[in-house]
Write an enzyme that holds these catalytic residues in place. Structure first.
Site, PDB file in Angstrom:
ATOM      1  CD  GLU A  82      -2.756  -1.364   0.126  1.00 19.24           C
ATOM      2  OE1 GLU A  82      -2.989  -0.359  -0.590  1.00 19.24           O
ATOM      3  OE2 GLU A  82      -3.246  -2.480  -0.116  1.00 19.24           O
ATOM      4  CB  CYS A 115      -1.268   7.015   1.779  1.00 21.65           C
ATOM      5  SG  CYS A 115      -2.633   5.981   2.346  1.00 21.65           S
TER       6      CYS A 115
END
Length: 471
Positions: free
Chosen positions: A218, A252
């Site tokens: 990720e 993010c």
């Protein structure tokens, strides 16, 4: 014994211990899995205040409300969802068969993988440690967690709490710096999940490859936001400020830059500044606005702003009261910066938002497609044709339409990147499957049709080949 060798020995011992425990009980029952999930829930409920305090100390300052809403609440939601669906997920999944194999039964059984490593970043040190852990334990695995050294208070607390609520052969935490992280990624796990930067993700993947360890990465990237020409810019501004300034932009999937029609750019800037001041009034902003983790990150952001100042870019900073401890940067808009500046080439990961004008929607789509595929994409539009056009013309990990960040909180949606923004997706059912082995099984019920195709070959074989090979 050196510290590095000691850490490597500790890591190896933890892996051996967990693998032995897994081999002695490779298929945990539904009640065992639910018990482990329930222990995460108890940990969060009983130690919430300690967790929030530790995170705030590591950030210099982070509102207890923000940690609760961004880390504790989504974890409790994921636990409820997983616990309620787990019985169904564990059942064999029936699969179809073709006409010539009607005598067979086909199914898939999702089996635990074994011991899974979790490499946790510093920006959401609880959510991104326990979030994957929920899926991993639901799938029947065991886990070793490596928290970030950049948030030492939270990492130490997590180490202590996991040891209180779990046996070491179920879940354990190994603290340490970069050298320990490198050794961790080189262990022969049955799966390894890493959350962090693309640059470090490449190193993790290379280390895992030596053991053929499958990975879930990720990562991040520059998540774009498009405001369609017809959409109300003030309404968009409210949602963009929320998505950008939660955790001071250290997210993010935070909007990394905004694409807006050129004629409406100045009005959007005004609307964004107004919304920032509404969310963070001077009388409360010092206690509700989050600090920047670490001097290095703070200097990186200031360097990006200084470059824009030096190149004559218009920069607008909102006048809010900042936290009195740690490192902070006021919410800042950078208007039409050059595409080769640092803020437009690297993921920003802070409370700085470039505003990019476009002349046509095709130009906005082309701008996104000319760059690496992002982890998230945001679109503000009430026009279904524009929605279809943008979705068909772009590729990203996930999308939220007419909002920001919301997709990550949907327990029944996969969350993950694509290309440089990540490999693999998890959350909910997708996480259960990600951390399982899908074992396909075929069972002959009455008659084995393969016997009709056995030697010696003749007319029956030719007939079967013609029927089974039909177009």
């Amino acid at each position: 014994m050196s510290e590095d060798n000691s850490a490597e020995s500790l890591l190896s011992h933890a892996l051996v211990r967990q693998r032995a425990a897994f081999e002695s009980d490779p298929f945990p029952t539904l009640s065992q899995r639910r018990d482990r999930l329930d222990r995460i829930a108890r940990l969060l409920k009983e130690r919430e205040q300690e967790i929030c305090a530790a995170v705030s100390r590591d950030f210099g300052h982070r509102s207890l409300h923000e940690t609760t809403m961004l880390e504790i609440v989504p974890l409790m939601s994921a636990l409820r969802h997983t616990r309620s669906h787990l019985k169904h997920w564990m059942k064999p999944e029936r699969r179809g068969r073709s006409l010539e194999f009607l005598q067979l039964s086909n199914w898939v059984q999702y089996q635990p993988l074994g011991v899974i490593g979790i490499m946790v970043p510093w920006n959401y040190p609880v959510f991104l440690a326990l979030g994957p852990l929920i899926d991993i334990l639901a799938a029947g695995n065991r886990a070793i967690i490596k928290p970030s050294e950049l948030v030492p208070q939270t990492s130490a607390l997590l180490t202590r709490l996991i040891a209180e609520y779990f046996a070491p052969n179920e879940v354990t935490v190994i603290e340490g710096g970069v050298d320990v992280a490198a050794a961790f990624s080189a262990l022969p796990f049955d799966h390894l999940i890493f959350t962090g930067s693309t640059a470090v993700g490449k190193k993790v993947m290379a280390a895992a490859a030596a053991n053929l360890t499958p990975v879930t990465l990720e990562l991040g990237g520059k998540s774009p936001t498009i405001i369609a020409p017809e959409y109300d810019h003030a309404s968009a501004a409210r949602d963009i400020v929320f998505g950008k300034l939660m955790n001071a932009g250290q997210t993010c999937i935070a909007p990394d830059y905004v694409l807006v029609e050129r004629s409406r750019m100045d009005r959007l800037v005004e609307a964004l500044v107004t919304e920032i001041k509404r969310c963070y009034p001077r009388q409360t902003s010092a206690t509700q606005y989050t600090g920047i983790v670490g001097e290095r990150g703070h200097e990186r952001l200031l360097g990006g702003l200084q470059e824009c100042h030096d190149r004559g870019v218009r920069v607008v900073s909102a006048d809010i009261a900042l936290p009195q401890t740690g490192f902070s940067i006021a919410p800042t808009l950078v208007i039409d910066p050059p595409v080769d500046c640092r803020l437009m080439e690297d993921e920003i990961f802070g409370p700085i938002l470039p505003i990019i004008p476009y002349d046509t929607l095709d130009d906005a789509i082309a701008f996104i497609r000319a760059r690496p595929r992002p982890l998230a994409l945001y679109l503000f539009t009430g026009n279904s044709e524009i929605e279809r056009k943008v979705l068909a013309g772009t590729i990203s990990g996930n999308v939220t339409i007419n909002g920001t960040l919301l997709h990550v909180a949907q327990n029944d949606l996969p969350f993950g990147g694509v290309g440089p923004s990540g490999i693999g997706a998890y959350h909910g059912l997708d996480g259960f499957k990600r951390f399982s082995h899908a074992r396909g099984t075929t069972k002959v019920r009455i008659f084995n049709p393969a016997r009709l195709a056995m030697p010696p070959y003749g007319r029956l074989t030719e007939f079967l080949a013609k029927v089974m090979g039909r177009g």
